[in-house]
Scaffold this motif. Structure first.
Motif, PDB file in Angstrom:
ATOM      1  N   LYS A  34      -6.042  20.804   5.559  1.00 37.54           N
ATOM      2  CA  LYS A  34      -6.222  22.113   6.203  1.00 37.54           C
ATOM      3  C   LYS A  34      -6.370  22.005   7.725  1.00 37.54           C
ATOM      4  O   LYS A  34      -6.240  22.993   8.433  1.00 37.54           O
ATOM      5  N   PHE A  35      -6.632  20.799   8.240  1.00 38.53           N
ATOM      6  CA  PHE A  35      -6.770  20.606   9.680  1.00 38.53           C
ATOM      7  C   PHE A  35      -5.493  20.083  10.340  1.00 38.53           C
ATOM      8  O   PHE A  35      -5.438  19.911  11.549  1.00 38.53           O
ATOM      9  N   ILE A  36      -4.465  19.820   9.554  1.00 36.14           N
ATOM     10  CA  ILE A  36      -3.195  19.306  10.089  1.00 36.14           C
ATOM     11  C   ILE A  36      -2.304  20.490  10.451  1.00 36.14           C
ATOM     12  O   ILE A  36      -1.975  21.311   9.601  1.00 36.14           O
ATOM     13  N   ARG A  37      -1.912  20.571  11.709  1.00 33.77           N
ATOM     14  CA  ARG A  37      -1.045  21.670  12.151  1.00 33.77           C
ATOM     15  C   ARG A  37       0.422  21.252  12.152  1.00 33.77           C
ATOM     16  O   ARG A  37       1.286  22.028  11.809  1.00 33.77           O
ATOM     17  N   SER A  38       0.713  20.016  12.559  1.00 35.90           N
ATOM     18  CA  SER A  38       2.096  19.543  12.517  1.00 35.90           C
ATOM     19  C   SER A  38       2.146  18.023  12.616  1.00 35.90           C
ATOM     20  O   SER A  38       1.242  17.396  13.154  1.00 35.90           O
ATOM     21  N   VAL A  39       3.230  17.468  12.078  1.00 35.94           N
ATOM     22  CA  VAL A  39       3.520  16.040  12.176  1.00 35.94           C
ATOM     23  C   VAL A  39       4.994  15.939  12.537  1.00 35.94           C
ATOM     24  O   VAL A  39       5.839  16.502  11.853  1.00 35.94           O
ATOM     25  N   GLU A  40       5.282  15.245  13.634  1.00 35.29           N
ATOM     26  CA  GLU A  40       6.662  15.090  14.077  1.00 35.29           C
ATOM     27  C   GLU A  40       6.957  13.610  14.313  1.00 35.29           C
ATOM     28  O   GLU A  40       6.103  12.875  14.795  1.00 35.29           O
ATOM     29  N   VAL A  41       8.178  13.205  13.959  1.00 35.96           N
ATOM     30  CA  VAL A  41       8.643  11.847  14.208  1.00 35.96           C
ATOM     31  C   VAL A  41      10.033  11.971  14.809  1.00 35.96           C
ATOM     32  O   VAL A  41      10.922  12.573  14.208  1.00 35.96           O
ATOM     33  N   ASP A  42      10.225  11.411  16.021  1.00 33.02           N
ATOM     34  CA  ASP A  42      11.549  11.512  16.634  1.00 33.02           C
ATOM     35  C   ASP A  42      12.428  10.311  16.264  1.00 33.02           C
ATOM     36  O   ASP A  42      11.999   9.414  15.527  1.00 33.02           O
ATOM     37  N   GLU A  43      13.639  10.291  16.804  1.00 33.57           N
ATOM     38  CA  GLU A  43      14.621   9.251  16.444  1.00 33.57           C
ATOM     39  C   GLU A  43      14.216   7.854  16.923  1.00 33.57           C
ATOM     40  O   GLU A  43      14.748   6.855  16.452  1.00 33.57           O
ATOM     41  N   LYS A  44      13.259   7.758  17.826  1.00 37.17           N
ATOM     42  CA  LYS A  44      12.786   6.456  18.310  1.00 37.17           C
ATOM     43  C   LYS A  44      11.539   5.974  17.564  1.00 37.17           C
ATOM     44  O   LYS A  44      10.996   4.923  17.866  1.00 37.17           O
ATOM     45  N   GLY A  45      11.064   6.798  16.618  1.00 36.90           N
ATOM     46  CA  GLY A  45       9.862   6.431  15.880  1.00 36.90           C
ATOM     47  C   GLY A  45       8.576   6.875  16.553  1.00 36.90           C
ATOM     48  O   GLY A  45       7.485   6.502  16.115  1.00 36.90           O
ATOM     49  N   ASN A  46       8.698   7.676  17.617  1.00 36.80           N
ATOM     50  CA  ASN A  46       7.508   8.204  18.275  1.00 36.80           C
ATOM     51  C   ASN A  46       6.890   9.287  17.394  1.00 36.80           C
ATOM     52  O   ASN A  46       7.599  10.149  16.868  1.00 36.80           O
ATOM     53  N   VAL A  47       5.594   9.234  17.238  1.00 34.81           N
ATOM     54  CA  VAL A  47       4.885  10.126  16.333  1.00 34.81           C
ATOM     55  C   VAL A  47       3.983  11.071  17.130  1.00 34.81           C
ATOM     56  O   VAL A  47       3.252  10.632  18.015  1.00 34.81           O
ATOM     57  N   THR A  48       4.050  12.372  16.797  1.00 33.72           N
ATOM     58  CA  THR A  48       3.155  13.357  17.388  1.00 33.72           C
ATOM     59  C   THR A  48       2.475  14.116  16.264  1.00 33.72           C
ATOM     60  O   THR A  48       3.141  14.706  15.408  1.00 33.72           O
ATOM     61  N   VAL A  49       1.160  14.074  16.258  1.00 35.65           N
ATOM     62  CA  VAL A  49       0.370  14.782  15.254  1.00 35.65           C
ATOM     63  C   VAL A  49      -0.474  15.821  15.992  1.00 35.65           C
ATOM     64  O   VAL A  49      -1.113  15.503  16.996  1.00 35.65           O
ATOM     65  N   THR A  50      -0.461  17.057  15.501  1.00 37.78           N
ATOM     66  CA  THR A  50      -1.296  18.103  16.081  1.00 37.78           C
ATOM     67  C   THR A  50      -2.312  18.528  15.022  1.00 37.78           C
ATOM     68  O   THR A  50      -1.942  18.860  13.897  1.00 37.78           O
ATOM     69  N   LEU A  51      -3.586  18.484  15.424  1.00 37.37           N
ATOM     70  CA  LEU A  51      -4.687  18.842  14.524  1.00 37.37           C
ATOM     71  C   LEU A  51      -5.323  20.151  14.980  1.00 37.37           C
ATOM     72  O   LEU A  51      -5.213  20.536  16.148  1.00 37.37           O
ATOM     73  N   ALA A  52      -6.029  20.794  14.078  1.00 39.64           N
ATOM     74  CA  ALA A  52      -6.760  22.015  14.402  1.00 39.64           C
ATOM     75  C   ALA A  52      -7.850  21.708  15.414  1.00 39.64           C
ATOM     76  O   ALA A  52      -8.415  20.611  15.427  1.00 39.64           O
ATOM     77  N   LYS A  53      -8.156  22.686  16.252  1.00 38.67           N
ATOM     78  CA  LYS A  53      -9.170  22.469  17.287  1.00 38.67           C
ATOM     79  C   LYS A  53     -10.554  22.239  16.703  1.00 38.67           C
ATOM     80  O   LYS A  53     -11.404  21.626  17.311  1.00 38.67           O
ATOM     81  N   ASP A  54     -10.772  22.709  15.454  1.00 42.55           N
ATOM     82  CA  ASP A  54     -12.084  22.557  14.830  1.00 42.55           C
ATOM     83  C   ASP A  54     -12.139  21.396  13.834  1.00 42.55           C
ATOM     84  O   ASP A  54     -13.014  21.342  12.974  1.00 42.55           O
ATOM     85  N   THR A  55     -11.219  20.432  13.984  1.00 43.43           N
ATOM     86  CA  THR A  55     -11.227  19.264  13.097  1.00 43.43           C
ATOM     87  C   THR A  55     -12.574  18.553  13.221  1.00 43.43           C
ATOM     88  O   THR A  55     -12.978  18.171  14.320  1.00 43.43           O
ATOM     89  N   PRO A  56     -13.288  18.368  12.100  1.00 47.21           N
ATOM     90  CA  PRO A  56     -14.597  17.713  12.182  1.00 47.21           C
ATOM     91  C   PRO A  56     -14.480  16.226  12.509  1.00 47.21           C
ATOM     92  O   PRO A  56     -13.484  15.593  12.184  1.00 47.21           O
ATOM     93  N   ASP A  57     -15.516  15.716  13.157  1.00 45.03           N
ATOM     94  CA  ASP A  57     -15.619  14.290  13.477  1.00 45.03           C
ATOM     95  C   ASP A  57     -14.366  13.789  14.204  1.00 45.03           C
ATOM     96  O   ASP A  57     -13.834  12.725  13.900  1.00 45.03           O
ATOM     97  N   ILE A  58     -13.907  14.577  15.177  1.00 44.48           N
ATOM     98  CA  ILE A  58     -12.615  14.341  15.825  1.00 44.48           C
ATOM     99  C   ILE A  58     -12.510  12.961  16.462  1.00 44.48           C
ATOM    100  O   ILE A  58     -11.439  12.351  16.420  1.00 44.48           O
ATOM    101  N   ASP A  59     -13.585  12.442  17.035  1.00 40.40           N
ATOM    102  CA  ASP A  59     -13.503  11.121  17.678  1.00 40.40           C
ATOM    103  C   ASP A  59     -13.107  10.044  16.665  1.00 40.40           C
ATOM    104  O   ASP A  59     -12.208   9.247  16.911  1.00 40.40           O
ATOM    105  N   ASN A  60     -13.780  10.032  15.528  1.00 35.60           N
ATOM    106  CA  ASN A  60     -13.464   9.034  14.504  1.00 35.60           C
ATOM    107  C   ASN A  60     -12.085   9.269  13.899  1.00 35.60           C
ATOM    108  O   ASN A  60     -11.368   8.316  13.587  1.00 35.60           O
ATOM    109  N   VAL A  61     -11.712  10.536  13.746  1.00 34.61           N
ATOM    110  CA  VAL A  61     -10.386  10.867  13.219  1.00 34.61           C
ATOM    111  C   VAL A  61      -9.300  10.331  14.149  1.00 34.61           C
ATOM    112  O   VAL A  61      -8.316   9.731  13.708  1.00 34.61           O
ATOM    113  N   LEU A  62      -9.465  10.531  15.458  1.00 34.22           N
ATOM    114  CA  LEU A  62      -8.470  10.052  16.429  1.00 34.22           C
ATOM    115  C   LEU A  62      -8.311   8.540  16.348  1.00 34.22           C
ATOM    116  O   LEU A  62      -7.191   8.017  16.309  1.00 34.22           O
ATOM    117  N   ILE A  63      -9.417   7.838  16.318  1.00 28.87           N
ATOM    118  CA  ILE A  63      -9.373   6.373  16.268  1.00 28.87           C
ATOM    119  C   ILE A  63      -8.708   5.907  14.978  1.00 28.87           C
ATOM    120  O   ILE A  63      -7.831   5.046  14.984  1.00 28.87           O
TER     121      ILE A  63
END
Length: 177
Positions: free
Chosen positions: A18-47
């Protein structure tokens, strides 16, 4: 190369769907993940996201964003480098007790025409345990400035930080002369 499905599977193993807004992978394998602004424990989630996604074969650059509300202001705020730098002085390295500007961690700052703020910065050491916290704090402070559309923070270790990069004022306070 890594697939979007592989990345989505890893992301869902780290953070509630429910906190995942989008997941994108481009042709070079670069990954972009967008999470909800209210994602709990965001520091640990990022790491954990960086660590777990990084284990996948074929992954390039990993970017994890948080959605945010764009603050519209009734006034025409003129964004300047000086304004952004003053705001960044509110981000204090908790281990050293000096803000990121006077510590010399900000290498480059650019206010783009679309009001996106780009910052290239470093940490005092590549193994700094506060890296994710400081990067997030820098982003948050920039996004607090009225009129800022977005913040792009790039972490670099070239050139490596040294005590010579501390501002003259703080060198005197710390006795580095």
């Amino acid at each position: 190369m890594v697939t979007k499905e592989e990345v989505e599977s890893v992301v869902k193993s780290v953070v509630d769907e429910k906190f995942i807004r989008s997941v994108e992978v481009d042709e070079k394998g670069n990954v972009t993940v967008t999470l909800a602004k209210d994602t709990p424990d965001i520091d640990n989630v990022l790491i954990k996201l960086h660590s777990e996604i990084g284990k996948l074969e074929g992954v390039g650059l990993i970017t994890v964003n948080r959605e945010r509300e764009v603050k519209e202001t009734g006034e025409n705020v003129q964004l300047t480098k000086e304004l952004v730098l003053e705001k960044l002085k509110e981000v204090v390295d908790p281990e050293i007790g000096i803000d990121v500007v006077n510590l010399g961690l900000i290498y480059e700052l650019e206010v783009r025409p679309d009001n996106t703020v780009y910052v290239k910065m470093t940490m005092t050491t590549p193994g700094c345990p506060m890296t994710m916290w400081i990067l997030r704090a820098v982003e948050d402070k920039i996004l607090e400035i009225p009129g800022v559309k977005d913040a792009e923070i790039e972490l670099t270790f070239d050139p490596p930080w040294s005590p010579d990069m501390v501002s003259e004022e703080y060198k005197k306070k710390l006795g580095l002369y």
